[in-house]
Design a protein around this motif. Sequence first.
Motif, mmCIF file in Angstrom:
data_model
loop_
_atom_site.group_PDB
_atom_site.id
_atom_site.type_symbol
_atom_site.label_atom_id
_atom_site.label_comp_id
_atom_site.label_asym_id
_atom_site.label_seq_id
_atom_site.Cartn_x
_atom_site.Cartn_y
_atom_site.Cartn_z
ATOM 1 N N GLY A 90 12.264 -3.113 3.794
ATOM 2 C CA GLY A 90 11.245 -2.927 2.768
ATOM 3 C C GLY A 90 11.174 -1.490 2.301
ATOM 4 N N PHE A 91 10.289 -1.275 1.334
ATOM 5 C CA PHE A 91 10.091 0.062 0.790
ATOM 6 C C PHE A 91 9.112 0.819 1.671
ATOM 7 C CE2 PHE A 91 11.620 -2.359 -2.821
ATOM 8 C CZ PHE A 91 12.563 -1.485 -3.344
ATOM 9 N N LYS A 92 9.423 2.089 1.908
ATOM 10 C CA LYS A 92 8.582 2.942 2.749
ATOM 11 C C LYS A 92 8.167 4.159 1.934
ATOM 12 C CE LYS A 92 8.436 5.578 6.969
ATOM 13 N NZ LYS A 92 9.147 6.175 8.078
ATOM 14 N N PHE A 93 6.883 4.461 1.931
ATOM 15 C CA PHE A 93 6.345 5.612 1.228
ATOM 16 C C PHE A 93 6.256 6.780 2.201
ATOM 17 C CE2 PHE A 93 5.225 2.167 -1.424
ATOM 18 C CZ PHE A 93 4.891 2.642 -2.674
ATOM 19 N N ASN A 94 7.032 7.829 1.945
ATOM 20 C CA ASN A 94 6.966 9.052 2.750
ATOM 21 C C ASN A 94 6.061 10.026 2.004
ATOM 22 O OD1 ASN A 94 8.840 8.149 4.767
ATOM 23 N ND2 ASN A 94 10.437 8.420 3.248
ATOM 24 N N ASN A 95 4.770 9.991 2.352
ATOM 25 C CA ASN A 95 3.737 10.699 1.606
ATOM 26 C C ASN A 95 3.236 11.911 2.392
ATOM 27 O OD1 ASN A 95 1.408 11.495 0.257
ATOM 28 N ND2 ASN A 95 0.799 9.421 -0.236
ATOM 29 N N PRO A 96 3.478 13.129 1.880
ATOM 30 C CA PRO A 96 3.043 14.329 2.592
ATOM 31 C C PRO A 96 1.523 14.520 2.588
ATOM 32 C CG PRO A 96 3.878 14.925 0.437
ATOM 33 C CD PRO A 96 4.139 13.449 0.609
ATOM 34 N N ASN A 97 0.791 13.763 1.776
ATOM 35 C CA ASN A 97 -0.662 13.900 1.671
ATOM 36 C C ASN A 97 -1.422 13.097 2.722
ATOM 37 O OD1 ASN A 97 -0.371 15.390 -0.857
ATOM 38 N ND2 ASN A 97 0.238 13.426 -1.695
ATOM 39 N N VAL A 98 -0.731 12.211 3.440
ATOM 40 C CA VAL A 98 -1.381 11.318 4.395
ATOM 41 C C VAL A 98 -1.785 12.076 5.654
ATOM 42 C CG1 VAL A 98 -0.927 9.356 5.928
ATOM 43 C CG2 VAL A 98 -0.238 9.254 3.550
ATOM 44 N N LYS A 99 -3.038 11.862 6.057
ATOM 45 C CA LYS A 99 -3.542 12.490 7.289
ATOM 46 C C LYS A 99 -3.383 11.551 8.482
ATOM 47 C CE LYS A 99 -5.078 16.235 5.252
ATOM 48 N NZ LYS A 99 -3.973 16.697 4.455
ATOM 49 N N SER A 100 -3.532 10.235 8.246
ATOM 50 C CA SER A 100 -3.356 9.266 9.327
ATOM 51 C C SER A 100 -2.997 7.908 8.741
ATOM 52 C CB SER A 100 -4.638 9.153 10.155
ATOM 53 O OG SER A 100 -5.702 8.624 9.383
ATOM 54 N N THR A 101 -2.373 7.069 9.570
ATOM 55 C CA THR A 101 -2.039 5.701 9.173
ATOM 56 C C THR A 101 -2.596 4.763 10.223
ATOM 57 O OG1 THR A 101 0.073 5.738 10.343
ATOM 58 C CG2 THR A 101 0.109 6.390 8.029
ATOM 59 N N CYS A 102 -2.682 3.491 9.884
ATOM 60 C CA CYS A 102 -3.166 2.510 10.850
ATOM 61 C C CYS A 102 -2.016 2.133 11.782
ATOM 62 C CB CYS A 102 -3.704 1.287 10.119
ATOM 63 S SG CYS A 102 -2.450 0.370 9.225
ATOM 64 N N GLY A 103 -2.322 1.375 12.808
ATOM 65 C CA GLY A 103 -1.315 0.974 13.785
ATOM 66 C C GLY A 103 -0.204 0.122 13.189
#
Length: 137
Positions: A117-130
């Motif tokens: 799938g497509f993956k977003f590599n976002n430098p603005n993200v502080k946290s992601t869910c599990g």
Amino acid sequence: MSVATTEPEIKEAQAEAHAHDGHGADADAPMVGLSDKAAEKVREIRGEENIEEGYALRLKVQGGGCSGFSYDLYFDQPQETDRPFEVKGVKLICDEMSLMYLLGTEVDYVEGLHGAGFKFNNPNVKSTCGCGSSFSV
């Protein structure tokens, strides 16, 4: 304000001026990037699904998910309020709100044991869910 007198000082002053007027080296950089593999996969999907030329790939951030925001990616017709741009031959569109969260992001296409799938590599993200499908800034 002092006047630049040596060649290095002049070049530094020009570079600084361009950095502030939007015409610097980064002005031509895409707001959102695509890896080569993602661009290839988008073109492949467009061909397989017979997507009309008037449609572009919409990159969207929407509220929801365990961390507050989630990504959406689909072919859509551009709206007046969208920001259109092209990366590696792929037409992209993004609404202004989503673009605020996506600036500097590179979309990649990954294949692995957990699927593809497509993956977003976002430098603005502080946290992601599990589960990795939502994020917070």
